[in-house]
Design a protein around this motif. Structure first.
Motif, PDB file in Angstrom:
ATOM      1  N   HIS A  67      -4.067 -10.519   3.709  1.00  0.00           N
ATOM      2  CA  HIS A  67      -2.948 -10.408   2.616  1.00  0.00           C
ATOM      3  C   HIS A  67      -2.267 -12.018   2.509  1.00  0.00           C
ATOM      4  CE1 HIS A  67      -2.049  -6.664   4.481  1.00  0.00           C
ATOM      5  NE2 HIS A  67      -2.283  -6.272   3.034  1.00  0.00           N
ATOM      6  N   GLY A  70       0.905  -1.239  -0.190  1.00  0.00           N
ATOM      7  CA  GLY A  70       0.135   0.086   0.097  1.00  0.00           C
ATOM      8  C   GLY A  70       0.802   1.351   0.007  1.00  0.00           C
ATOM      9  N   ALA A  76      -1.302  -5.090  -6.418  1.00  0.00           N
ATOM     10  CA  ALA A  76      -1.743  -4.170  -5.209  1.00  0.00           C
ATOM     11  C   ALA A  76      -2.295  -5.257  -4.349  1.00  0.00           C
ATOM     12  CB  ALA A  76      -2.530  -3.115  -5.631  1.00  0.00           C
ATOM     13  N   PRO A  77      -2.230  -4.983  -2.990  1.00  0.00           N
ATOM     14  CA  PRO A  77      -1.423  -3.789  -2.442  1.00  0.00           C
ATOM     15  C   PRO A  77       0.081  -3.931  -2.396  1.00  0.00           C
ATOM     16  CG  PRO A  77      -1.929  -5.275  -0.828  1.00  0.00           C
ATOM     17  CD  PRO A  77      -2.621  -5.958  -2.113  1.00  0.00           C
TER      18      PRO A  77
END
Length: 189
Positions: free
Chosen positions: A136, A29, A144-145
């Motif tokens: 994640h 991010g 992305a991220p």
């Protein structure tokens, strides 16, 4: 700017991939910096989460390569690993330390820490500073991220190796890699 790493860049053996990641840029991010310490794990040795086979917890570590394996450590920290080798073989690289470069204020806020050297010095600190969590798990590292960019070739001569930290199984394997002289290492070599 260096090239973005793709899944094929993670096809090698875990120690080779870990060594190649020293000096690579990791952003989550837009927050992160240079990877300065990493540790390799493979299903053939008892310290790996994959040593006893595939489970719901470690499934991501069996591939495909170039994805994130995230786990909760000691009931306190989310740790980030990069999956490597071919799909079906359980191997990965634990990101142990990052030299902060991007999003310093965000990292300071997440960690409650002002000292840049301590923001990402250790896998739990990396996870907290970069905002890593279960969301994640299994995500591709080339989208992305995540943003992972190759290390400069001139850094290869500055990579050092030694025994892994925090494991009593196969602890003597020299599968911990770091950037010589970095003040952001979790522990000196």
């Amino acid at each position: 700017m260096s090239r973005q790493l793709k899944a094929n860049d993670f096809l090698g053996n875990a120690p080779d991939v870990a060594r190649s990641l020293i000096g690579a840029t990791l952003l989550v991010g837009g927050v992160g910096g240079l990877i300065v310490e990493a540790e390799a794990y493979d299903q053939t040795e008892p310290a790996s989460h994959t040593h006893r086979g595939r489970t719901p917890r470690n499934a991501a570590m069996f591939g495909p390569p170039g994805h994130a394996y995230v786990y909760f450590s000691y009931g306190m920290h989310w740790c980030l690993n990069f999956v490597c080798r071919e799909a079906g073989h359980g191997a990965g690289v634990l990101i142990r330390a990052v030299a902060p470069q991007h999003g310093l204020e965000v990292m300071r806020q997440r960690r409650g820490q002002q000292d840049e050297r301590l923001l990402c010095a250790g896998p739990g600190r990396v996870g907290q500073a970069l905002g890593i969590g279960p969301q994640h798990y299994g995500l591709p590292l080339d989208r992305a991220p995540f943003e992972v960019r190759a290390a400069d070739a001139d850094l290869a001569e500055q990579v050092v190796s030694g025994p892994r930290i925090g494991t009593r199984h196969a602890a003597d394997l020299p599968w911990r890699f770091g950037l010589r002289g970095s003040p952001c290492l979790s522990r000196r070599f």
